[in-house]
Write a protein that holds these residues in place. Structure first.
Motif, short mmCIF file in Angstrom:
data_model
loop_
_atom_site.label_atom_id
_atom_site.label_comp_id
_atom_site.label_asym_id
_atom_site.label_seq_id
_atom_site.Cartn_x
_atom_site.Cartn_y
_atom_site.Cartn_z
N PRO A 133 0.82 -0.81 0.12
CA PRO A 133 0.21 -0.35 0.20
C PRO A 133 0.90 0.99 0.39
O PRO A 133 0.23 2.49 -0.25
CB PRO A 133 -0.55 -0.23 1.17
CG PRO A 133 -0.85 -1.74 1.30
CD PRO A 133 0.44 -2.36 0.81
N MET A 134 1.52 0.83 0.91
CA MET A 134 2.90 2.36 0.94
C MET A 134 4.15 2.21 0.48
O MET A 134 4.78 1.86 0.68
CB MET A 134 2.58 3.22 2.56
CG MET A 134 1.04 3.18 3.28
SD MET A 134 0.15 4.07 2.76
CE MET A 134 0.43 5.71 3.38
N LEU A 135 4.51 3.50 -0.61
CA LEU A 135 5.36 2.71 -1.43
C LEU A 135 6.46 4.64 -0.46
O LEU A 135 6.62 6.28 -1.14
CB LEU A 135 5.62 2.95 -2.83
CG LEU A 135 7.03 3.60 -3.28
CD1 LEU A 135 8.02 2.76 -3.22
CD2 LEU A 135 6.59 4.28 -5.21
N ALA A 136 7.29 3.88 0.26
CA ALA A 136 7.47 5.35 1.28
C ALA A 136 9.24 5.01 1.25
O ALA A 136 9.40 6.33 0.33
CB ALA A 136 7.23 4.62 2.77
N THR A 137 10.12 4.90 2.23
CA THR A 137 11.49 4.75 1.40
C THR A 137 12.12 3.86 0.42
O THR A 137 12.91 4.48 -0.15
CB THR A 137 11.89 3.78 3.19
OG1 THR A 137 11.94 2.42 2.79
CG2 THR A 137 12.32 4.75 4.21
N HIS A 192 10.41 9.29 10.93
CA HIS A 192 9.87 7.66 11.50
C HIS A 192 9.56 6.95 9.68
O HIS A 192 9.24 6.25 10.16
CB HIS A 192 8.96 7.44 12.52
CG HIS A 192 8.70 9.04 13.54
ND1 HIS A 192 9.50 8.95 14.32
CD2 HIS A 192 8.16 9.44 13.72
CE1 HIS A 192 9.59 9.14 15.10
NE2 HIS A 192 8.74 10.17 15.10
N GLY A 193 9.79 8.19 8.04
CA GLY A 193 9.42 7.27 7.80
C GLY A 193 7.61 6.91 7.52
O GLY A 193 8.13 6.02 6.72
N TYR A 194 7.21 7.95 8.11
CA TYR A 194 6.09 7.40 7.33
C TYR A 194 5.38 8.60 6.23
O TYR A 194 6.44 9.96 5.87
CB TYR A 194 5.21 7.86 8.38
CG TYR A 194 4.95 7.18 9.99
CD1 TYR A 194 3.55 5.51 9.07
CD2 TYR A 194 5.48 6.07 10.50
CE1 TYR A 194 3.26 5.19 10.35
CE2 TYR A 194 5.28 4.83 10.33
CZ TYR A 194 3.98 4.71 10.81
OH TYR A 194 4.09 2.95 11.47
N ILE A 195 5.32 8.34 5.38
CA ILE A 195 4.75 9.10 4.25
C ILE A 195 3.54 10.21 4.83
O ILE A 195 2.81 10.37 5.29
CB ILE A 195 4.13 8.91 2.85
CG1 ILE A 195 4.58 7.71 2.28
CG2 ILE A 195 3.06 9.24 2.25
CD1 ILE A 195 3.99 6.67 1.61
N VAL A 196 3.56 11.60 4.77
CA VAL A 196 2.90 12.32 5.22
C VAL A 196 2.38 13.17 3.94
O VAL A 196 2.49 13.74 2.66
CB VAL A 196 3.50 14.04 6.25
CG1 VAL A 196 3.63 13.18 7.09
CG2 VAL A 196 4.88 14.46 5.40
N LEU A 199 -1.69 7.76 5.41
CA LEU A 199 -3.23 7.60 5.41
C LEU A 199 -2.42 7.27 6.74
O LEU A 199 -3.41 5.98 7.83
CB LEU A 199 -3.58 7.01 5.21
CG LEU A 199 -2.82 6.32 3.90
CD1 LEU A 199 -2.75 4.54 4.91
CD2 LEU A 199 -4.23 5.21 2.61
N GLY A 200 -1.37 6.87 7.74
CA GLY A 200 -0.64 5.85 9.17
C GLY A 200 -0.27 4.80 8.75
O GLY A 200 0.15 5.03 6.83
N ASP A 201 -0.50 4.47 9.38
CA ASP A 201 0.44 2.75 9.51
C ASP A 201 -0.67 1.82 8.11
O ASP A 201 -1.93 1.63 9.06
CB ASP A 201 0.25 2.21 9.97
CG ASP A 201 1.30 0.72 10.58
OD1 ASP A 201 1.37 -0.49 9.77
OD2 ASP A 201 2.48 0.82 10.59
N ALA A 202 -0.89 1.61 6.63
CA ALA A 202 -1.29 0.64 6.27
C ALA A 202 -1.65 -0.80 7.13
O ALA A 202 -3.62 -0.97 7.37
CB ALA A 202 -1.22 0.55 5.20
N GLY A 203 -0.73 -1.21 7.16
CA GLY A 203 -1.11 -3.10 8.33
C GLY A 203 -2.08 -2.44 9.31
O GLY A 203 -3.00 -3.33 9.18
N ASP A 204 -1.56 -1.63 9.91
CA ASP A 204 -2.21 -1.26 11.20
C ASP A 204 -3.23 -0.99 11.43
O ASP A 204 -4.80 -1.59 11.83
CB ASP A 204 -1.71 -0.02 12.48
CG ASP A 204 -0.54 -1.01 13.01
OD1 ASP A 204 -0.77 -2.37 12.93
OD2 ASP A 204 0.10 0.22 13.60
N1 URA Z 1 4.21 2.13 6.04
C1 URA Z 1 2.90 2.36 6.34
O1 URA Z 1 2.02 2.15 6.82
N2 URA Z 1 2.49 4.34 5.93
C2 URA Z 1 3.67 4.45 5.46
O2 URA Z 1 3.34 5.77 5.77
C3 URA Z 1 4.81 4.68 5.69
C4 URA Z 1 4.91 3.21 5.70
#
Ligand code: URA
Length: 210
Positions: A133-137, A192-196, A199-204
Motif C-alpha cells: 500500500p505505501m511506497l515510503a522509503t 519516522h519514515g511515514y508518508i505525509v 494515511l498512517g500505518d496501512a497494515g495497522d
Molecule cells: N508504511 C505505512 O504503513 N505507512 C507509511 O506512511 C509508511 C510506511
C-alpha cells in the motif's frame, strides 16, 4: 514525472482515497475502502496486459474475440499490508495466481531480509503485479522486486495506494524498468519514515492492530 509513474486519478479512486486518509475511518470501513480502491486500480494496472484472440460462438455466429489470460497474472503481495490489496484485485482478475514476499528490516544493518518467498511455477511466462500500500522509503519494494527478478517473470508492475517522491526515486534508481501505479504522490516522508500527509500505518489500519 517519468512515464513509468502512472497516477490513477480517476474520481472514484480519489474519492475513496480521501475517505481512507481520514483518521475517523473505522477498521471495517478502511478495509472495505481498500477493497474498492484496489478493485478500481486493477482496471488501470491491467490496462496494457497482453491479450489473445480466441474463437467463440455467440448465439448468432462464430467470431474472434479477445481475452486476457488471468492465470498468467501473479499478484505478489509484500507482507503483510500488501495482503489488503489482494481481495479487490482478485474480484477483477479471479484466476490470477497469488505470491507472497515476506521481508523484515534488520535492526543493525537496516537492510531488508527475506523470511518468506513463495511464487507460482513457471514465472518466466507470467506478468507480475507487486502490491504494497505505501511506497515510503522504497527499501522493501526494491528488495522485493530484486528478489522477484531472480525468478525471471515476463513483466513486473508495482501498485500502491500512496507513493512519495523519495520512494519513487529510490525504487526507480534500482528498478527503472518497473512501472509504478499509484493514485497519488504525497509530499514526502517524516522522520519516522511515514508518508505525509499519508494515511498512517496501512497494515495497522487494514488489520486493526493498533
Ligand atoms: N508504511 C505505512 O504503513 N505507512 C507509511 O506512511 C509508511 C510506511
Amino acid at each position: 514525472m517519468s512515464a513509468l509513474v502512472h497516477v490513477l486519478d480517476h474520481p472514484l479512486i480519489q474519492h475513496k482515497l480521501t475517505l481512507l486518509r481520514q483518521k475517523e475511518t473505522s477498521t471495517n470501513g478502511f478495509r472495505q475502502l481498500v477493497n474498492e480502491v484496489s478493485m478500481l486500480m486493477a482496471y488501470e494496472i491491467t490496462r496494457d496486459m497482453p491479450m489473445q484472440t480466441i474463437t467463440i460462438e455467440t448465439p448468432l455466429q462464430t467470431m474472434q474475440s479477445r481475452v486476457i489470460d488471468g492465470k498468467k497474472i501473479v499478484l505478489a503481495s509484500i507482507l503483510r499490508a500488501g495482503n489488503g490489496l489482494l481481495d479487490g484485485m482478485l474480484q477483477v482478475v479471479p484466476s490470477a495466481r497469488v505470491g507472497h514476499i515476506g521481508l523484515y528490516r534488520d535492526p543493525n544493518t537496516l537492510q531488508a531480509v527475506e523470511y518468506y518467498f513463495k511464487m507460482p511455477q513457471g514465472m518466466h511466462e507470467r506478468d507480475v503485479i507487486v502490491l504494497d500500500p505505501m511506497l515510503a522509503t522504497g527499501n522493501s519494494a526494491v528488495a522485493a522486486v530484486t528478489r522477484l527478478k531472480q525468478t525471471q517473470p515476463k513483466s513486473i508492475r508495482f501498485g500502491c495506494l500512496v507513493a512519495c517522491p523519495e520512494g519513487i526515486a529510490q525504487f526507480h534508481r534500482h528498478h527503472p524498468d518497473v512501472p509504478i501505479f499509484t493514485p497519488v504522490i504525497d509530499e514526502g516522508l517524516n522522520d519516522h519514515g511515514y508518508i505525509v500527509p499519508g494515511l498512517g500505518d496501512a497494515g495497522d489500519r487494514i488489520f486493526g492492530t493498533r
